[in-house]
Design a protein around this motif. Structure first.
Motif, short mmCIF file in Angstrom:
data_model
loop_
_atom_site.label_atom_id
_atom_site.label_comp_id
_atom_site.label_asym_id
_atom_site.label_seq_id
_atom_site.Cartn_x
_atom_site.Cartn_y
_atom_site.Cartn_z
N GLY A 9 38.16 29.18 35.89
CA GLY A 9 39.10 29.12 37.00
C GLY A 9 39.07 30.08 38.04
N ASN A 10 40.47 30.41 38.35
CA ASN A 10 40.87 31.59 38.94
C ASN A 10 39.87 32.81 39.01
OD1 ASN A 10 42.67 30.00 40.55
ND2 ASN A 10 44.29 30.87 39.47
N GLU A 11 40.06 33.18 37.77
CA GLU A 11 38.95 34.54 37.36
C GLU A 11 37.52 34.36 38.04
OE1 GLU A 11 42.65 34.51 35.04
OE2 GLU A 11 41.02 32.83 35.08
N GLY A 12 37.07 33.02 38.10
CA GLY A 12 35.85 32.89 38.33
C GLY A 12 35.72 33.37 39.91
N LEU A 13 36.82 32.65 40.59
CA LEU A 13 36.97 33.28 42.07
C LEU A 13 37.06 34.73 42.62
CD1 LEU A 13 39.48 30.54 43.36
CD2 LEU A 13 37.05 30.40 43.67
N VAL A 14 37.72 35.50 41.44
CA VAL A 14 37.88 36.87 41.58
C VAL A 14 36.62 37.63 41.11
CG1 VAL A 14 39.04 38.82 40.66
CG2 VAL A 14 40.37 36.78 40.82
N LEU A 15 35.75 37.09 40.44
CA LEU A 15 34.36 37.67 40.10
C LEU A 15 33.38 37.47 41.16
CD1 LEU A 15 34.33 36.35 36.27
CD2 LEU A 15 34.36 38.79 37.06
N ARG A 16 33.63 36.41 41.94
CA ARG A 16 32.72 36.27 42.89
C ARG A 16 32.91 36.83 44.05
NH1 ARG A 16 32.91 30.90 41.00
NH2 ARG A 16 34.39 30.15 42.19
N SER A 17 34.23 37.38 44.15
CA SER A 17 34.38 38.53 45.43
C SER A 17 33.99 39.88 45.13
CB SER A 17 35.96 38.61 45.35
OG SER A 17 36.39 39.30 44.39
N HIS A 18 33.28 40.05 43.91
CA HIS A 18 32.83 41.30 43.57
C HIS A 18 33.69 42.60 43.86
CE1 HIS A 18 29.07 39.53 42.86
NE2 HIS A 18 29.03 38.95 44.02
N ARG A 19 35.00 42.29 43.62
CA ARG A 19 35.98 43.41 44.07
C ARG A 19 36.10 44.36 43.02
NH1 ARG A 19 42.24 42.39 46.24
NH2 ARG A 19 43.10 44.38 46.39
N TYR A 20 35.92 44.07 41.79
CA TYR A 20 36.05 44.92 40.77
C TYR A 20 34.46 45.28 40.01
CZ TYR A 20 40.65 43.46 41.41
OH TYR A 20 41.70 42.99 42.03
N ASP A 21 33.52 45.32 40.82
CA ASP A 21 32.11 45.57 40.35
C ASP A 21 32.15 46.86 39.64
OD1 ASP A 21 31.52 43.01 40.75
OD2 ASP A 21 29.88 43.51 42.29
N ALA A 22 32.85 47.89 40.34
CA ALA A 22 32.95 49.18 39.87
C ALA A 22 33.71 49.54 38.44
CB ALA A 22 33.43 50.17 41.13
N TYR A 23 34.25 48.48 37.94
CA TYR A 23 35.02 48.41 36.87
C TYR A 23 34.52 47.39 35.88
CZ TYR A 23 38.33 50.76 39.72
OH TYR A 23 39.12 51.97 40.87
N PRO A 24 33.23 47.71 35.37
CA PRO A 24 32.62 46.84 34.51
C PRO A 24 33.46 46.25 33.25
CG PRO A 24 31.53 48.86 34.11
CD PRO A 24 32.56 48.97 35.33
N TYR A 25 34.39 47.14 32.55
CA TYR A 25 35.21 46.62 31.51
C TYR A 25 36.23 45.60 32.04
CZ TYR A 25 32.77 50.51 29.00
OH TYR A 25 32.04 51.32 28.45
N PHE A 26 36.53 45.79 33.10
CA PHE A 26 37.77 44.93 33.34
C PHE A 26 37.04 43.41 34.08
CE2 PHE A 26 40.56 43.26 37.03
CZ PHE A 26 41.48 42.91 36.28
N THR A 27 35.89 43.67 34.52
CA THR A 27 34.94 42.40 34.99
C THR A 27 34.92 41.60 33.77
OG1 THR A 27 33.97 43.49 36.81
CG2 THR A 27 32.85 41.62 36.01
N HIS A 28 34.40 42.06 32.79
CA HIS A 28 34.21 41.58 31.33
C HIS A 28 35.61 40.93 30.83
CE1 HIS A 28 32.47 40.54 27.68
NE2 HIS A 28 33.35 40.95 26.83
N ALA A 29 36.50 41.63 31.04
CA ALA A 29 37.79 40.99 30.57
C ALA A 29 38.33 39.88 31.44
CB ALA A 29 39.02 41.96 30.72
#
Length: 283
Positions: free
Chosen positions: A190-210
């Motif tokens: 869902g919404n997490e997929g949209l956030v991931l596609r924004s690449h906003r948190y690519d500098a935070y890999p652990y949060f991206t995995h969460a």
């Protein structure tokens, strides 16, 4: 709004027999009103300011970086427009924990709110949605919405085996768990997929995995909770909406919000004696 309805009924009937209250995301706002013993405050705020662009809007996102206006919500509303009873909040021995996601480590932190206004930022951290909110810094750590890492913290609250331990907290004997989705709900990316596609948190890999795995943890938590309920585990009492919740997370339809609040009230009223007996309340 559903949670607010449940908690208002508990307060109206003097069911304060809890050692702690745990809030996740918007649930932290409800938890605050429960600790300050302000019946109706959470629902009143949600309804009164639902059309105010300073409260929650894309205008707020564009002008402040937060879809839910931080300064407006946690300063003007909190202190002036519909102020929290900080005297009661600070005097109440009930321990309150706001669950927030540590962006650097991708883990849940359980931030104890001991006094207001000093700890209001912990509530804001818990309720700051990824992708549409600025990170909130508390104690040198960067935080976003607690739902990403621990949506239903009943295991931590109970001090269950294998659960994260909170310093200075021994675990509760029982927990009333208020869910905001019906029992048949199954979460997807869902919404997490949209956030991931924004690449906003690519500098935070652990949060991206969460973010990538949130729906798996959430569904597993619900499965465990419902299994405990079916097995009549004396440690949990679960309250959940009877029907699917169709109100969007940023929904401003007053009728829909009020209906959800009423449904929470109805659930609590129907199970009032059961809840009172469960927590050992003596009338």
């Amino acid at each position: 709004m559903f949670t607010a309805g449940v908690l208002d009924v508990l307060m109206e009937h003097g069911l304060y027999d809890f050692g702690s209250v745990w809030g996740v995301s918007a649930g932290s706002i409800s938890a605050s009103s429960f600790k300050s013993r302000q019946i109706g405050r959470t629902a009143r705020i949600m309804l009164a300011f639902r059309d105010d662009r300073r409260f929650m809007s894309f205008w707020s996102l564009l002008t402040t970086g937060n879809i839910a206006g931080g300064e407006f919500m946690y300063e003007e509303v909190q202190n002036v427009l519909d102020p929290c009873d900080v005297e009661t909040f600070n005097r109440n021995p009930l321990r309150m924990f706001s669950v927030a996601s540590n962006v650097v480590f991708g883990t849940a932190d359980y931030l104890e709110c001991k006094s207001f206004p000093e700890d209001v930022a912990k509530v804001q951290a818990s309720a700051s949605m990824p992708g549409v909110s600025q990170m909130v810094e508390v104690g040198g750590h960067r935080y976003l919405d607690g739902g990403t890492t621990d949506s239903i913290p009943f295991e931590v609250a109970l001090g269950a085996d294998g659960a994260r331990k909170v310093e200075g907290y021994d675990g509760a004997q029982r927990a009333v768990v208020v869910l905001t989705r019906d029992r048949d709900y199954v979460k997807s990316l869902g919404n997490e997929g949209l956030v991931l596609r924004s690449h906003r948190y690519d500098a935070y890999p652990y949060f991206t995995h969460a973010l990538e795995t949130r729906y798996l943890r959430y569904n597993a938590q619900r499965d465990l909770l419902f299994a405990m309920e079916r097995e009549q585990d004396p440690r949990v009492l679960v309250i959940a909406p009877e029907d699917p919740v169709t109100v969007d997370v940023t929904g401003a339809d007053g009728g829909a919000l009020l209906s959800l609040y009423v449904k929470g009230r109805q659930q609590a009223e129907a199970r009032l004696e059961e809840i009172a007996a469960f927590i050992g309340h003596n009338a």
